[in-house]
Design a protein around this motif. Structure first.
Motif, short mmCIF file in Angstrom:
data_model
loop_
_atom_site.label_atom_id
_atom_site.label_comp_id
_atom_site.label_asym_id
_atom_site.label_seq_id
_atom_site.Cartn_x
_atom_site.Cartn_y
_atom_site.Cartn_z
N ALA A 1 0.86 -1.18 0.00
CA ALA A 1 0.00 0.00 0.00
C ALA A 1 0.90 1.23 0.00
O ALA A 1 2.03 1.17 0.52
CB ALA A 1 -0.89 -0.02 1.24
N PRO A 2 0.44 2.35 -0.57
CA PRO A 2 1.28 3.55 -0.62
C PRO A 2 1.82 3.96 0.75
O PRO A 2 2.99 4.35 0.86
CB PRO A 2 0.35 4.62 -1.19
CG PRO A 2 -0.65 3.87 -1.99
CD PRO A 2 -0.83 2.56 -1.27
N THR B 1 9.70 12.70 -1.62
CA THR B 1 9.09 13.18 -2.87
C THR B 1 8.60 12.04 -3.75
O THR B 1 8.23 12.28 -4.88
CB THR B 1 10.11 14.03 -3.66
OG1 THR B 1 11.26 13.22 -3.92
CG2 THR B 1 10.49 15.27 -2.89
N GLU B 2 8.61 10.82 -3.25
CA GLU B 2 8.21 9.68 -4.08
C GLU B 2 6.78 9.79 -4.58
O GLU B 2 6.49 9.46 -5.71
CB GLU B 2 8.36 8.37 -3.30
CG GLU B 2 9.79 8.00 -3.01
CD GLU B 2 10.60 7.74 -4.26
OE1 GLU B 2 10.09 7.06 -5.18
OE2 GLU B 2 11.74 8.21 -4.33
N ASP B 3 5.88 10.25 -3.71
CA ASP B 3 4.47 10.31 -4.09
C ASP B 3 4.02 11.71 -4.47
O ASP B 3 2.88 11.90 -4.87
CB ASP B 3 3.60 9.80 -2.94
CG ASP B 3 3.95 8.37 -2.58
OD1 ASP B 3 4.21 7.58 -3.51
OD2 ASP B 3 3.98 8.04 -1.38
N ALA B 4 4.88 12.68 -4.33
CA ALA B 4 4.50 14.06 -4.61
C ALA B 4 4.77 14.40 -6.07
O ALA B 4 5.58 13.79 -6.74
CB ALA B 4 5.29 15.00 -3.70
N SER B 5 4.07 15.40 -6.54
CA SER B 5 4.32 15.86 -7.90
C SER B 5 5.63 16.64 -7.93
O SER B 5 6.16 17.05 -6.91
CB SER B 5 3.17 16.76 -8.37
OG SER B 5 3.18 17.96 -7.62
N ALA B 6 6.17 16.87 -9.12
CA ALA B 6 7.45 17.57 -9.25
C ALA B 6 7.37 18.98 -8.69
O ALA B 6 8.30 19.46 -8.06
CB ALA B 6 7.87 17.59 -10.71
N CYS C 1 11.34 -5.28 -2.79
CA CYS C 1 9.93 -4.85 -2.74
C CYS C 1 9.51 -4.11 -4.00
O CYS C 1 8.38 -3.62 -4.08
CB CYS C 1 9.70 -3.98 -1.51
SG CYS C 1 9.94 -4.87 0.02
N GLY C 2 10.41 -4.00 -4.96
CA GLY C 2 10.08 -3.33 -6.21
C GLY C 2 9.98 -1.81 -6.07
O GLY C 2 9.32 -1.17 -6.88
N ASP D 1 2.42 1.98 3.33
CA ASP D 1 3.43 1.00 3.73
C ASP D 1 4.73 1.21 2.95
O ASP D 1 5.82 1.08 3.51
CB ASP D 1 2.93 -0.42 3.51
CG ASP D 1 1.81 -0.80 4.47
OD1 ASP D 1 1.73 -0.19 5.56
OD2 ASP D 1 1.02 -1.70 4.13
N ALA D 2 4.61 1.53 1.67
CA ALA D 2 5.79 1.81 0.86
C ALA D 2 6.51 3.05 1.38
O ALA D 2 7.75 3.06 1.48
CB ALA D 2 5.40 2.00 -0.60
N ARG D 3 5.76 4.08 1.74
CA ARG D 3 6.36 5.30 2.28
C ARG D 3 7.07 5.01 3.59
O ARG D 3 8.19 5.44 3.82
CB ARG D 3 5.29 6.38 2.49
CG ARG D 3 5.88 7.74 2.89
CD ARG D 3 4.88 8.63 3.60
NE ARG D 3 4.34 8.06 4.82
CZ ARG D 3 5.02 7.94 5.98
NH1 ARG D 3 6.26 8.32 6.07
NH2 ARG D 3 4.45 7.43 7.04
N ARG D 4 6.43 4.21 4.46
CA ARG D 4 7.03 3.86 5.74
C ARG D 4 8.31 3.05 5.54
O ARG D 4 9.32 3.28 6.21
CB ARG D 4 6.03 3.06 6.58
CG ARG D 4 6.53 2.71 7.98
CD ARG D 4 5.67 1.66 8.66
NE ARG D 4 5.59 0.40 7.93
CZ ARG D 4 6.56 -0.52 7.89
NH1 ARG D 4 7.69 -0.31 8.52
NH2 ARG D 4 6.40 -1.64 7.22
#
Length: 170
Positions: free
Chosen positions: A63-64, A150-155, A98-99, A66-69
């Motif tokens: 889940a996003p 910044t993985e999930d944020a826009s540029a 985990c890709g 979990d990936a962030r954590r």
């Protein structure tokens, strides 16, 4: 004599509110350089969240949140152990298993090492060398840990966060 034949079940002594969750997380194993054990812990957590008839698929689809954590934990472990190649490699390895993207972590660690090395050469001189090393490491770790994820944020959000970050303005 009948009590000798019975075994004591400690779980029966506790009510449901008194259960103690004893669990080591991924970070514990990453610090030891054991990426596969950290991955096993993560797989176990993912397996608990599956429906009864659902099977675990690879690569893990986290889940996003979990990936962030996981990225934050790997970043923290890698930066706090930036001079230990085995620990840094295990953090990168877990993200790859985990890709998840690893380039940002690898670049951050290499940049942090260079800044730390430069700081140590610049501060070389008389005095408590161990204290200087700790202070230099602490400032580099604090700098890199303060960078926004910044993985999930826009540029544009990433650029805004970088421009308004206090540590970059000093």
């Amino acid at each position: 004599k009948a009590s000798e034949d019975q075994t004591l079940n400690l779980a029966d002594l506790l009510t449901s509110e008194e259960h103690f969750q004893d669990e080591l997380d991924e970070s514990y194993f990453l610090v030891q350089g054991r990426a596969m054990m950290a991955f096993h812990v993560l797989m176990t957590k993912c397996k608990k969240n599956l429906a009864p008839n659902e099977e675990l698929r690879f690569p893990l689809s986290l889940a996003p949140e979990d990936a962030r954590r996981l990225r934050a934990a790997a970043k923290s472990v890698a930066l706090h152990n930036l001079l230990n190649e085995g620990v840094v490699s295990s953090a990168v390895c877990l993200l790859e298993l985990c890709g998840l993207e690893t380039e940002k972590l690898r670049v951050d660690v290499e940049a942090a090492k260079r800044i730390y090395t430069h700081t140590m050469h610049r501060q070389a001189g008389p005095g408590g060398e161990a204290d200087q090393e700790r202070a230099a490491a602490a400032s580099v770790i604090q700098l890199f840990m303060s960078f926004p994820d910044t993985e999930d944020a826009s540029a544009s959000k990433a650029a805004e966060a970088a421009i308004s970050s206090v540590h970059l303005l000093n």
